[in-house]
Design an enzyme around this catalytic site. Structure first.
Site, short mmCIF file in Angstrom:
data_model
loop_
_atom_site.label_atom_id
_atom_site.label_comp_id
_atom_site.label_asym_id
_atom_site.label_seq_id
_atom_site.Cartn_x
_atom_site.Cartn_y
_atom_site.Cartn_z
N LYS A 116 3.95 5.87 3.87
CA LYS A 116 2.99 4.92 4.50
C LYS A 116 3.11 4.62 6.07
O LYS A 116 2.48 4.59 6.54
CB LYS A 116 3.31 3.27 3.61
N LYS B 233 -1.21 12.00 -5.90
CA LYS B 233 -1.72 11.16 -6.91
C LYS B 233 -3.25 10.60 -6.72
O LYS B 233 -3.36 10.43 -5.16
CB LYS B 233 -0.54 10.04 -7.14
N LYS C 1 -5.49 4.31 -4.59
CA LYS C 1 -6.46 3.40 -3.98
C LYS C 1 -6.86 3.42 -2.47
O LYS C 1 -8.21 3.45 -2.14
CB LYS C 1 -6.13 2.08 -3.95
#
Ligand code: ATP
Ligand code: LTN
Length: 338
Positions: free
Chosen positions: A116, A198, A201
């Protein structure tokens, strides 16, 4: 006869953007059967989502939509405590205490923090680094035994275990040391555009993810465009490491239909990718449609959602408050007289 004390389960999803098929198959769907056996707490972790920039009005909407989605997916508010993290202030308070037990070095090593930080290089805030300690607080506050999550969260649950053990060693036995519950099959649904990553969202490429609010046409279109493989064995529907795209679709098909992967391989033997992808689309649509209509109905019923959330927060608070006072006492804080 004394009533058997049920073991506790805690899990949560962030109200960031639209929930994906990965979140559903990897996490939320696996929660429902646990309600029969355990005392479950399911939380919408809104404080966690503040670690990346949010539009306030969208965050509010996403939070309530996610509550409705939990119920539409089978979380029964009469059986489980369903609540919003920020409604139980003990989460943040325990986080401060656990911050004094967690080491900067171990937080710096967390894969999600590193990922992140790369993705949001302009906003590497303290909350992003502290994210796993807040998650440990969520879990430890309820003396949780089992934490059902997807594979990507194992490292965070392990940190929660380390923090619990360290605290217990320093201040005497206080926390239950939690364990992960990982589903055997849905624990890692991959991106439709890059099967090495993966399905997430926050993926900016809308074609890479199926969201639980996608309409049937979009689902079919995205699956038709899904990356398959250009190996010599092209157009053979087979589960194998050198066919990650097809394997991901087989996995999704199997989870949505209840057919085993081996059976699905037999079913599509000699058939082309086009036909296979359409069948995957049919399977996904038939799983998502009833959830979508129920979610829409519930999201419109604000009074019902409020009553569920009030009841959920009260149940959670009852446990949270006991753990936090125990922790305050153990570390040597003077109790406030009543
Ligand atoms: P973000 O992209 O905002 O980081 P996310 O899609 O990773 O979000 P989270 O809210 O972080 O979603 O995760 C909620 C739950 O869904 C967790 O238990 C996580 O392990 C699980 N999960 C997320 N993505 C997948 C996936 N692709 N396959 C299986 N499980 C997943
Ligand atoms: N970090 C989790 C969301 C989360 C969570 C939790 C999951 C926050 N607190 C406690 C299980 C238990 C994620 O899925 N990204």
């Amino acid at each position: 006869m004394a009533e058997e004390v049920k073991k506790r389960v805690f899990s949560g999803v962030q109200p960031t953007g639209k929930v994906t098929l990965g979140n559903y198959l990897g996490a939320i769907r696996n929660w429902t059967p646990l309600q029969e056996q355990y005392e479950c707490l399911f939380c919408v972790v809104d404080l966690h989502s503040l670690t990346v920039t949010q539009v306030p009005a969208e965050l509010r909407k996403n939070t309530l939509d996610l509550v409705a989605l939990y119920i539409a997916c089978g979380i029964d508010p009469e059986k489980s405590a369903l609540f919003i993290q920020s409604h139980v202030h003990e989460h943040s308070e325990l986080c401060w205490i656990l911050d004094t037990v967690a080491y900067v070095g171990e937080l710096n090593r967390m894969t999600q923090f590193k990922d992140k930080s790369k993705k949001h290089a302009d906003n590497i805030n303290m909350g992003l680094m502290n994210y796993p300690v807040l998650m440990a607080s969520d879990i430890l506050l309820y003396q949780t035994q089992y934490v059902p999550v997807g594979k990507d969260q194992i490292q965070h649950v392990e940190l929660a275990r380390d923090i619990a053990q360290r605290f217990n060693a320093r201040y005497s036995d206080t926390f239950v040391v939690p364990e992960c519950l990982i589903s055997k099959t849905g624990s890692s649904i991959k991106s439709l555009q890059d099967p090495s990553a993966k399905m997430s969202k926050s993926d900016p490429n809308d074609n890479a993810i199926i969201t639980l609010t996608d309409d049937p046409d979009s689902i079919r279109r995205k699956l038709r465009r899904a990356v398959t493989d250009s190996d010599t064995d092209a157009h053979c529907v087979r589960y194998s490491a050198d066919k990650p795209g097809v394997s991901n679709l087989l996995n999704i098909y199997s989870l949505c239909t209840g057919t085993s992967v081996a059976e699905a391989e037999r079913l599509f033997e000699g058939k082309g990718y086009g036909q296979f992808k359409d069948a995957v689309a049919d399977a996904v649509i038939s799983v998502l449609q009833p959830i979508q209509s129920e979610q829409k109905r519930l999201a419109a019923d604000k009074a019902y959602l409020e009553s569920v959330l009030k009841q959920g927060a009260e149940r959670a608070e009852h446990i949270a408050c006991k753990t936090l006072s125990k922790v305050y006492r153990k570390v040597g804080l003077v109790p406030k007289s009543r």
